[in-house]
Design a protein around this motif. Structure first.
Motif, PDB file in Angstrom:
ATOM      1  N   PRO A 113       0.827  -1.208   0.000  1.00  0.00           N
ATOM      2  CA  PRO A 113       0.000   0.000   0.000  1.00  0.00           C
ATOM      3  C   PRO A 113       0.860   1.257   0.000  1.00  0.00           C
ATOM      4  O   PRO A 113       2.050   1.215   0.353  1.00  0.00           O
ATOM      5  N   PRO A 114       0.303   2.387  -0.389  1.00  0.00           N
ATOM      6  CA  PRO A 114       1.086   3.620  -0.476  1.00  0.00           C
ATOM      7  C   PRO A 114       1.708   4.034   0.851  1.00  0.00           C
ATOM      8  O   PRO A 114       2.780   4.649   0.872  1.00  0.00           O
ATOM      9  N   GLU A 115       1.051   3.706   1.964  1.00  0.00           N
ATOM     10  CA  GLU A 115       1.606   4.056   3.267  1.00  0.00           C
ATOM     11  C   GLU A 115       2.948   3.344   3.500  1.00  0.00           C
ATOM     12  O   GLU A 115       3.880   3.911   4.087  1.00  0.00           O
ATOM     13  N   VAL A 116       3.037   2.086   3.055  1.00  0.00           N
ATOM     14  CA  VAL A 116       4.286   1.328   3.195  1.00  0.00           C
ATOM     15  C   VAL A 116       5.355   1.893   2.266  1.00  0.00           C
ATOM     16  O   VAL A 116       6.507   2.071   2.659  1.00  0.00           O
ATOM     17  N   ALA A 117       4.960   2.182   1.037  1.00  0.00           N
ATOM     18  CA  ALA A 117       5.918   2.744   0.081  1.00  0.00           C
ATOM     19  C   ALA A 117       6.502   4.054   0.609  1.00  0.00           C
ATOM     20  O   ALA A 117       7.713   4.305   0.486  1.00  0.00           O
ATOM     21  N   ALA A 118       5.655   4.877   1.219  1.00  0.00           N
ATOM     22  CA  ALA A 118       6.126   6.154   1.760  1.00  0.00           C
ATOM     23  C   ALA A 118       7.107   5.924   2.902  1.00  0.00           C
ATOM     24  O   ALA A 118       8.139   6.614   3.004  1.00  0.00           O
TER      25      ALA A 118
END
Length: 451
Positions: free
Chosen positions: A129-134
């Motif tokens: 998810p984008p939260e992990v990528a960030a």
């Protein structure tokens, strides 16, 4: 690349292969006892996940599993979710079976990027998810490539480990007047001297038995020596199959390993002859170091610190300690390392939330609080280095942040799964039990996927 640009000191646990026997499911929601308070706001975005369960499947087993499970408690306190943890010595073999059979865990800790590629090819792994990528972009950007397949990001790094270690008894060295070798030739000279000085024991002990993952410790030997004899650039070509597995450079490295592992005068201290290396569990292999010179040297990664018996003092002035596996000369410092990556097979909110936690500084710092007997380095460069208390972790940090060090990820972990965790493991096991060098390298080369 320099390790100082790749890894900063933090906390975690890793292995190429498995840890200890064990594997019964553990409910972290019921047993965690850490009391650290963290900012719960990042997890509120995933909604109400109280009472929801996230299943985790991993090769991290006893005794390394308990402190890992405890590190989840702040997330549990924040969200009310439960984490059901299962460690298995047969992880690498059983995960594909579970995925194919429709019984995939919510999250798996994959100890090989090559295995990640294999799992992604099933179509069952969910993009991070984008939260992990960030979090990864902020906390461990240099590791992002290892969790990326065909341009898509799937898995954040979890633990990181140093594999270029040799374990020994400081007391035995002091008694015999042995000095820490500074070059590979010094190491071989020391081995010869130990063999001559103490006919009742052997310089080295080794073990590569690890259930379905039997053979992986022998691949680490080849990788460490390949870095030293061929250099990092050729190592990279070998990893990417830009040179064949039976290239002369690989043959040179294997022959060098054979000077130790297939030398009856050098192995297998406290266990038997050369062939016993294949049947000696990697967890037990180093224990004769403690046995009044049953063996004097044991090459194994930083995470081996957790396998010494309870009460063993692991320190420079302790019962056991470790030194850097020396290079061909003192002007270079190649370092072999590894780690595992968080892959999700479900995209439910609670799974995404837990992925986010595992990629956070808060989790990395919590590992400092719960960490047991060592092997606690992660890729998270923003974690608090002052939380490192274990001497093994401090030693790992010194090696990892040495500006002269050249880091390379475990080659077998980067190779296609059919090779890296398949024929390479099996080939090295057959090599230990009598197969010659050429037949071993040809066997592995012929197994490399054609496309």
């Amino acid at each position: 690349m320099l390790l100082s640009s790749l890894v900063a000191v933090s906390l975690g646990v890793a292995a190429c292969g498995s840890s200890e026997d064990g594997g019964d499911g553990a409910d972290a929601g019921a047993s965690g006892d850490a009391k650290t308070k963290i900012d719960c706001a990042p997890y509120e975005a995933f909604g109400d996940i109280k009472g929801k369960t996230v299943t985790v499947y991993t090769s991290i087993t006893a005794p390394e599993d308990e402190p890992h499970i405890k590190s989840y408690q702040p997330f549990i306190d924040c969200t009310g979710a439960e984490i059901k943890y299962e460690g298995s010595k047969e992880f690498e073999a059983q995960l594909p079976v579970r995925v194919k059979g429709g019984n995939a865990p919510d999250i798996a800790y994959l100890p090989q990027p090559g295995l990640l590629k294999t799992m992604v090819a099933t179509g069952k792994v969910i993009e991070a998810p984008p939260e992990v990528a960030a979090n990864v972009d902020k906390n461990m950007p240099d590791w992002k490539e290892y969790g990326t397949v065909d341009g898509k990001f799937y898995g954040a790094a979890l633990g990181a480990n140093v594999k270029s270690f040799v374990w020994y008894s400081p007391a035995a060295f002091e008694e015999k007047g042995y000095e820490i070798p500074k070059t590979w030739d010094d190491l071989l000279t020391l081995s010869d001297k130990i063999a001559a000085d103490d006919p009742d024991s052997k310089p080295w002990c080794a073990g590569i038995e690890s259930g379905d993952a039997t053979g992986w410790p022998a691949t680490d030997w080849v990788e460490d020596v390949m870095l030293r004899t061929a250099g990092p650039e050729v190592y990279d070509k070998w990893t990417n199959h830009e040179i064949p597995f039976n290239d002369p450079a690989v043959a040179t490295a294997l022959a060098e390993v054979g000077k130790i592992l297939k030398n009856d005068k050098f192995v297998n201290g406290g266990q038997g002859d050369v062939k016993t290396i294949a049947s000696t569990s990697f967890q037990d292999a180093g224990l004769p170091v403690l046995d009044n010179g049953g063996c004097y040297l044991h090459r194994q990664a930083s995470f081996y610190a957790a396998n010494w018996p309870e009460g063993t003092k692991v320190a420079e002035d302790g019962d056991v300690w470790a030194f850097y596996l020396p290079a061909k000369d003192e002007t270079t410092k190649p370092v072999l390392g590894g780690g595992e990556f968080v892959a999700a097979f479900a995209d439910r909110p609670e799974v995404k939330a837990f992925q986010t936690y595992l990629s956070s500084v808060e989790w990395a710092n919590e590992r400092a609080t719960t960490c047991g007997t060592g092997g606690c380095v992660t890729a998270n460069k923003n974690a608090d280095p002052e939380l490192l208390k274990n001497p093994v972790d401090k030693l790992s940090a010194q090696i990892l942040t040495d500006e002269s060090a050249t880091f390379r990820f475990d080659a077998s972990d980067l190779m296609p799964g059919a090779v890296g965790s398949g024929t390479f493991w099996k080939g090295m096991t057959n090599w230990i039990t009598g197969q010659d060098d050429k037949a071993t390298l040809d066997y592995i080369e012929n197994s490399w996927p054609k496309s």
